[in-house]
Design an enzyme around this catalytic site. Structure first.
Site, PDB file in Angstrom:
ATOM      1  N   GLU A 162       0.854  -1.203   0.000  1.00  0.00           N
ATOM      2  CA  GLU A 162       0.000   0.000   0.000  1.00  0.00           C
ATOM      3  C   GLU A 162       0.885   1.246   0.000  1.00  0.00           C
ATOM      4  OE1 GLU A 162      -3.316  -0.189   2.756  1.00  0.00           O
ATOM      5  OE2 GLU A 162      -3.474   1.986   2.716  1.00  0.00           O
ATOM      6  N   ASP A 175       4.827 -14.224  11.641  1.00  0.00           N
ATOM      7  CA  ASP A 175       3.532 -14.680  11.148  1.00  0.00           C
ATOM      8  C   ASP A 175       2.474 -13.582  11.382  1.00  0.00           C
ATOM      9  OD1 ASP A 175       1.068 -15.870  10.789  1.00  0.00           O
ATOM     10  OD2 ASP A 175       1.583 -17.731  11.820  1.00  0.00           O
ATOM     11  N   HIS A 179      -2.804  10.184   0.183  1.00  0.00           N
ATOM     12  CA  HIS A 179      -2.919   8.834  -0.360  1.00  0.00           C
ATOM     13  C   HIS A 179      -2.768   8.842  -1.882  1.00  0.00           C
ATOM     14  CE1 HIS A 179      -4.201   4.752   0.579  1.00  0.00           C
ATOM     15  NE2 HIS A 179      -4.698   4.739  -0.633  1.00  0.00           N
ATOM     16  N   LYS A 192      -7.333  -1.544  11.362  1.00  0.00           N
ATOM     17  CA  LYS A 192      -6.683  -1.948  10.100  1.00  0.00           C
ATOM     18  C   LYS A 192      -5.481  -1.039   9.858  1.00  0.00           C
ATOM     19  CE  LYS A 192      -6.074  -1.886   5.439  1.00  0.00           C
ATOM     20  NZ  LYS A 192      -5.223  -0.971   4.670  1.00  0.00           N
TER      21      LYS A 192
HETATM   22  C1  MEV Z   1      -5.831   2.753   5.083  1.00  0.00           C
HETATM   23  O1  MEV Z   1      -5.028   1.649   4.733  1.00  0.00           O
HETATM   24  C2  MEV Z   1      -5.895   2.887   6.586  1.00  0.00           C
HETATM   25  C3  MEV Z   1      -6.832   3.961   7.110  1.00  0.00           C
HETATM   26  O2  MEV Z   1      -8.136   3.802   6.553  1.00  0.00           O
HETATM   27  C4  MEV Z   1      -6.849   3.832   8.598  1.00  0.00           C
HETATM   28  C5  MEV Z   1      -7.874   4.696   9.296  1.00  0.00           C
HETATM   29  O3  MEV Z   1      -8.912   5.050   8.697  1.00  0.00           O
HETATM   30  O4  MEV Z   1      -7.656   4.970  10.497  1.00  0.00           O
HETATM   31  C6  MEV Z   1      -6.364   5.346   6.681  1.00  0.00           C
END
Ligand code: MEV
Length: 446
Positions: A90, A302, A399, A286
């Site tokens: 990413e 792992d 991003h 995430k």
């Molecule tokens: C993207 O990989 C992760 C985010 O969505 C985490 C978040 O929203 O806190 C930017």
């Protein structure tokens, strides 16, 4: 008979074929067979010895799948500065981690502590009998478990680890005749999965033998049905905590429209939302695992086990929530993360994978505890960067800037076109359509 499509064929004995033959079978599915073989082979190492290492990690290997290996510099954890390796596809993750790490390096760095490193394994079994009898001989049984696992545990004991305890768990209120032997382990610098599973299988065998021979048991009581023996990837006692803190004034200037205190309070609200709302918590966590997984992969750990434990820990109250938290008190912003991280720095892939080995060397050959602290700090760095963007300019700006190269590559942009695009999009909004249009116009104006 209708013609059976090639894709529907069941292949027997695929694993026994030579690599070249496996490759041919795969290529045979495609329209462009020669190009397919060429493509897959182009990712082989020229050095056949090196390639062999990768082939042998798994079964039916036909090529290597590359993922970028990047570095987050300036990661200060407990006053030590690290260059942290991150393996992730990413585009914005390494940039985000690096910018947070830099920010916190100027505000005291990440503070970290490992609360414990205990791991758990379970022998699940069914047994029909008088539980009081089993309890009465349990000390004797534990002694037998220790004797029979001795050959497996000897080396680990020399390193200061081994089996900590055996516990009989009566689970009959959940499932008929169901018990567990719950075993706690200290595996020192190794993740210890193979060690734990070997001990568990030996324990299961010992349990069956013991019950079948011991005179206290009679009739049906002599039979134990072993359902399974396996480690638990939930490691709530293999826990690491990382925190940062600073006065509001250190947060001035993060966003031109917010004071340090306003930023701190908005950030706190965003974290509170992830504490109360499961949908937000999942994305929030995430983002934390963006950093954690990337370091786990780079160091040969792992990441599936780590994620599973993390998400279970996030649900430990019965309600899935954020792994990070904020407290604002006396003009100070305190922000922390706490999660289980079962990591190893010896054994497994850590020394077999040449780049995992390199990663650990680059980190100064850390102990498992030190790696837990570094890795959790990276999770926090990514979480901080995400929330910082979300509560200020939004994440798409950064991003999409990072994604620009991917889009340019999609349009097969030349180096010159890329240079021009980078200049133009430094002050324009990046979107797939806009970049496509920009490249098209450049080509028309030639
Ligand atoms: C993207 O990989 C992760 C985010 O969505 C985490 C978040 O929203 O806190 C930017």
């Amino acid at each position: 008979m209708p013609h059976r499509r090639k894709r529907d064929l069941i292949i027997k004995g695929f694993s026994k074929l030579l690599k070249e033959d496996k490759l041919k079978i795969v290529a045979d599915l495609m329209d462009n067979q020669l190009e397919t073989i060429e493509l897959l082979k182009s990712f082989w190492y020229a050095d056949t010895e090196k390639q062999k290492i990768f082939d042998e990690f798994s079964e039916n290997t036909i090529t290597n799948f590359y993922i970028p290996y990047g570095i987050a510099p300036n990661v200060v954890v407990n006053n030590r500065t690290y260059l942290v390796p991150m393996v992730i596809e990413e585009s914005s993750v390494v940039a985000a981690a690096s910018s947070s790490a830099r920010f916190w390096s100027e505000h005291g760095g990440f503070h970290a502590e490992v609360k414990d490193t205990i791991k758990i394994g379970q022998v699940h079994f069914q047994w029909e009998g008088d539980k009081a009898k089993l309890t009465s001989v349990f000390d004797e049984l534990k002694q037998r478990f220790r004797e029979n696992t001795n050959t497996i545990t000897a080396n680990m004991e020399k390193r200061g680890g081994g089996i900590l305890d055996f516990e009989l768990m009566d689970m009959r209120d959940k499932l008929e005749n169901y018990y567990q032997i719950k075993i706690t382990f200290e595996t020192m610098d190794s993740m210890g999965a193979n060690f734990i599973n070997s001990c568990l299988e030996e324990t299961a065998k010992t349990l069956q033998e013991f019950v079948s021979f011991h005179p206290v048991f009679e009739g049906k009581e002599k039979e134990v049905v072993i359902i399974m023996a396996i480690l638990s990837n939930y490691t709530p006692d293999c826990l690491v905590k990382v925190w940062v803190e600073c006065p509001f004034k250190d947060l001035e200037g993060i966003d031109s429209s917010l004071t340090g205190e306003q930023f701190a309070r908005k950030f706190e609200t965003a974290v509170k939302i992830a504490e109360i709302d499961t949908f937000r918590a999942t994305t929030h966590n995430k983002g934390i695992f963006n950093g954690i997984d990337a370091v786990a992969i780079a160091t040969g750990n792992d990441f599936r086990a780590i994620e599973a434990a993390g998400h279970t820990y996030a649900s430990r109250t019965g309600h899935y929530q954020s792994l990070s938290h904020v407290e604002i008190k006396n003009g100070k912003f305190k922000y922390w993360i706490e999660l289980p991280l079962a990591l190893g720095t010896v054994g497994g892939l850590t020394s077999l994978h040449p780049l995992a080995k390199h990663s650990l060397e680059m980190l100064g050959k850390p102990s498992a505890k030190e790696l837990m602290m570094i890795t959790a700090a990276l999770g926090m760095a990514n979480n901080f960067a995400a929330i910082r963007s979300l509560v200020t300019k939004g994440i798409q700006q950064g991003h999409m800037k990072m994604h620009l190269m991917n889009i340019l590559n999609h349009f097969k942009a030349t180096e010159k076109e890329k240079d021009k695009a980078v200049v133009y999009f430094s002050s324009h909004k990046v979107s797939f359509a806009e970049v496509g249009e920009f490249v098209k116009n450049l080509r028309l104006s030639r």
